[in-house]
Structure formats: C-alpha cells, structure tokens
Design a protein around this motif. Structure first.
Motif, PDB file in Angstrom:
ATOM      1  N   TYR A   1       4.915  11.920  -4.833  1.00 53.63           N
ATOM      2  CA  TYR A   1       4.214  12.500  -5.977  1.00 53.63           C
ATOM      3  C   TYR A   1       5.107  13.454  -6.780  1.00 53.63           C
ATOM      4  N   ARG A   2       6.114  14.034  -6.163  1.00 50.15           N
ATOM      5  CA  ARG A   2       7.096  14.835  -6.903  1.00 50.15           C
ATOM      6  C   ARG A   2       7.885  13.897  -7.817  1.00 50.15           C
ATOM      7  N   TRP A   3       8.291  12.728  -7.302  1.00 49.37           N
ATOM      8  CA  TRP A   3       9.017  11.757  -8.104  1.00 49.37           C
ATOM      9  C   TRP A   3       8.157  11.250  -9.255  1.00 49.37           C
ATOM     10  N   LYS A   4       6.864  11.123  -9.012  1.00 48.20           N
ATOM     11  CA  LYS A   4       5.946  10.715 -10.076  1.00 48.20           C
ATOM     12  C   LYS A   4       5.898  11.790 -11.166  1.00 48.20           C
ATOM     13  N   ARG A   5       5.750  13.047 -10.766  1.00 41.71           N
ATOM     14  CA  ARG A   5       5.697  14.147 -11.739  1.00 41.71           C
ATOM     15  C   ARG A   5       6.988  14.252 -12.552  1.00 41.71           C
ATOM     16  N   MET A   6       8.098  13.928 -11.940  1.00 41.23           N
ATOM     17  CA  MET A   6       9.403  14.012 -12.605  1.00 41.23           C
ATOM     18  C   MET A   6       9.669  12.815 -13.516  1.00 41.23           C
ATOM     19  N   GLY A   7       8.831  11.794 -13.446  1.00 45.23           N
ATOM     20  CA  GLY A   7       9.023  10.607 -14.264  1.00 45.23           C
ATOM     21  C   GLY A   7       9.903   9.549 -13.626  1.00 45.23           C
ATOM     22  N   LEU A   8      10.261   9.753 -12.359  1.00 47.57           N
ATOM     23  CA  LEU A   8      11.066   8.750 -11.658  1.00 47.57           C
ATOM     24  C   LEU A   8      10.235   7.509 -11.327  1.00 47.57           C
ATOM     25  N   ILE A   9       8.950   7.720 -11.114  1.00 45.46           N
ATOM     26  CA  ILE A   9       8.023   6.618 -10.866  1.00 45.46           C
ATOM     27  C   ILE A   9       6.894   6.752 -11.891  1.00 45.46           C
ATOM     28  N   PRO A  10       6.742   5.766 -12.759  1.00 42.94           N
ATOM     29  CA  PRO A  10       5.717   5.843 -13.805  1.00 42.94           C
ATOM     30  C   PRO A  10       4.288   5.849 -13.251  1.00 42.94           C
ATOM     31  N   GLU A  11       3.432   6.589 -13.898  1.00 44.57           N
ATOM     32  CA  GLU A  11       2.009   6.658 -13.542  1.00 44.57           C
ATOM     33  C   GLU A  11       1.390   5.264 -13.503  1.00 44.57           C
ATOM     34  N   ALA A  12       1.775   4.418 -14.446  1.00 44.54           N
ATOM     35  CA  ALA A  12       1.187   3.072 -14.541  1.00 44.54           C
ATOM     36  C   ALA A  12       1.469   2.220 -13.309  1.00 44.54           C
ATOM     37  N   TRP A  13       2.451   2.602 -12.495  1.00 44.84           N
ATOM     38  CA  TRP A  13       2.771   1.835 -11.295  1.00 44.84           C
ATOM     39  C   TRP A  13       1.811   2.116 -10.159  1.00 44.84           C
TER      40      TRP A  13
ATOM     41  N   SER B   1       0.842  -1.200   0.000  1.00 42.91           N
ATOM     42  CA  SER B   1       0.000   0.000   0.000  1.00 42.91           C
ATOM     43  C   SER B   1       0.873   1.243   0.000  1.00 42.91           C
ATOM     44  N   LYS B   2       0.309   2.339  -0.448  1.00 41.31           N
ATOM     45  CA  LYS B   2       1.039   3.600  -0.440  1.00 41.31           C
ATOM     46  C   LYS B   2       1.442   3.959   0.980  1.00 41.31           C
ATOM     47  N   LYS B   3       0.545   3.771   1.927  1.00 42.18           N
ATOM     48  CA  LYS B   3       0.831   4.092   3.319  1.00 42.18           C
ATOM     49  C   LYS B   3       2.022   3.272   3.831  1.00 42.18           C
ATOM     50  N   GLU B   4       2.002   1.969   3.559  1.00 44.28           N
ATOM     51  CA  GLU B   4       3.094   1.101   4.006  1.00 44.28           C
ATOM     52  C   GLU B   4       4.402   1.485   3.326  1.00 44.28           C
ATOM     53  N   LEU B   5       4.348   1.840   2.049  1.00 44.57           N
ATOM     54  CA  LEU B   5       5.543   2.255   1.315  1.00 44.57           C
ATOM     55  C   LEU B   5       6.161   3.504   1.949  1.00 44.57           C
ATOM     56  N   LEU B   6       5.319   4.496   2.232  1.00 45.16           N
ATOM     57  CA  LEU B   6       5.813   5.740   2.822  1.00 45.16           C
ATOM     58  C   LEU B   6       6.446   5.482   4.195  1.00 45.16           C
ATOM     59  N   GLU B   7       5.802   4.639   4.996  1.00 45.58           N
ATOM     60  CA  GLU B   7       6.326   4.314   6.320  1.00 45.58           C
ATOM     61  C   GLU B   7       7.626   3.512   6.240  1.00 45.58           C
ATOM     62  N   THR B   8       7.673   2.545   5.353  1.00 44.71           N
ATOM     63  CA  THR B   8       8.842   1.676   5.218  1.00 44.71           C
ATOM     64  C   THR B   8      10.097   2.463   4.850  1.00 44.71           C
ATOM     65  N   PHE B   9       9.949   3.403   3.930  1.00 48.60           N
ATOM     66  CA  PHE B   9      11.118   4.135   3.442  1.00 48.60           C
ATOM     67  C   PHE B   9      11.285   5.510   4.083  1.00 48.60           C
ATOM     68  N   GLY B  10      10.337   5.907   4.935  1.00 48.38           N
ATOM     69  CA  GLY B  10      10.444   7.191   5.600  1.00 48.38           C
ATOM     70  C   GLY B  10      10.394   8.364   4.640  1.00 48.38           C
ATOM     71  N   ILE B  11       9.598   8.223   3.590  1.00 42.86           N
ATOM     72  CA  ILE B  11       9.452   9.316   2.630  1.00 42.86           C
ATOM     73  C   ILE B  11       8.072   9.948   2.781  1.00 42.86           C
ATOM     74  N   SER B  12       7.950  11.163   2.321  1.00 43.98           N
ATOM     75  CA  SER B  12       6.685  11.877   2.453  1.00 43.98           C
ATOM     76  C   SER B  12       5.806  11.636   1.227  1.00 43.98           C
ATOM     77  N   TYR B  13       4.528  11.906   1.425  1.00 44.00           N
ATOM     78  CA  TYR B  13       3.552  11.859   0.343  1.00 44.00           C
ATOM     79  C   TYR B  13       3.997  12.811  -0.765  1.00 44.00           C
ATOM     80  N   GLY B  14       4.446  13.997  -0.376  1.00 45.16           N
ATOM     81  CA  GLY B  14       4.885  15.001  -1.342  1.00 45.16           C
ATOM     82  C   GLY B  14       6.057  14.533  -2.175  1.00 45.16           C
ATOM     83  N   ALA B  15       7.036  13.866  -1.547  1.00 47.98           N
ATOM     84  CA  ALA B  15       8.198  13.357  -2.274  1.00 47.98           C
ATOM     85  C   ALA B  15       7.769  12.300  -3.292  1.00 47.98           C
TER      86      ALA B  15
END
Length: 129
Positions: free
Chosen positions: A23-35, A7-21
């Motif tokens: 979605y910023r990575w998504k906008r930059m193309g680091l994480i594809p929309e299809a994922w 889950s997104k929640k578990e991912l954020l907790e596991t890696f200690g990253i923020s929701y903003g980070a």
C-alpha cells in the motif's frame, strides 16, 4: 477465480512483501489504483490483480529498489507512463462511423447502466498493451 488473477494474499506470500509495503507503493504511484480489483468471494470481498501485470511490476520494484530510491523509481515509471499515453488513442467505432481520440486528451470515458455510471478512463490509461 480466473487463472489470470492473483489474490492479494497470494501476491504478498509469493514475493515476501508486507501489506504495508504494497500500500505504500500504491500511495507512491508505483502500483496504479486501477490495478487493485475488488471481487466478491464466498468469504466477502477480496482484492485481486492481473497476475502478469502485477508480478512484473513487483519484480521491477524489488530488482530496482537497491539501485534507486522508490521516489526515483516512481518518477521514472510516471515519465514512461506519460510517454506511452502520448502515443495511445481511444478508438470508438459505431454504426455511424469511427472516431479516434488521443488518450491524453480524453477527459472522461463513462459506461452507464440506468442511473449508474462508471468512469473507466483511469482503467483505459492503465491497460498494458
């Protein structure tokens, strides 16, 4: 939920990253929309990811962001992605024969049910082999 999903929640907790980070990575193309997989749950709709795929990418981002800018990393990933696409083929086999198409030349790949159609080309391009 499938064990292969996180889950997104578990991912954020596991890696200690923020929701903003994320979605910023998504906008930059680091994480594809299809994922970003939206699934219905008992509490509504939530976002999930394929565990192996997203965890590997998050580790790559976190490990490399000290050595290169996120823009440089995004450009590097995009270049690698284009190289992979240039080698990939979409193979369609029917009762009438088999056809192969270079994936980079496919303009649309649609799954239809009645009047509902879903273009799955982006998903095909993002599949990790």
């Amino acid at each position: 939920m499938d064990e292969e999903l996180i889950s997104k929640k578990e991912l954020l907790e596991t890696f200690g990253i923020s929701y903003g980070a994320l979605y910023r990575w998504k906008r930059m193309g680091l994480i594809p929309e299809a994922w970003f997989l939206r699934r219905s749950t008992s509490t509504g709709q939530e976002t999930f990811f394929r565990r192996d795929q997203i965890c590997q990418r998050i580790r790559l981002i976190l490990d490399n962001k000290e050595h290169q800018t996120l823009d440089e990393l995004a450009a590097s990933l995009a270049e690698k992605h284009q190289t992979v696409l240039a080698r990939r083929k979409l193979i369609i086999e029917t009762a009438y024969g088999r056809r192969e198409f270079p994936l980079e030349e496919v303009r649309s790949a649609v799954v239809a049910e009645g009047t509902h159609q879903e273009d799955v080309l982006q998903l095909l391009k993002e599949i990790t082999l």
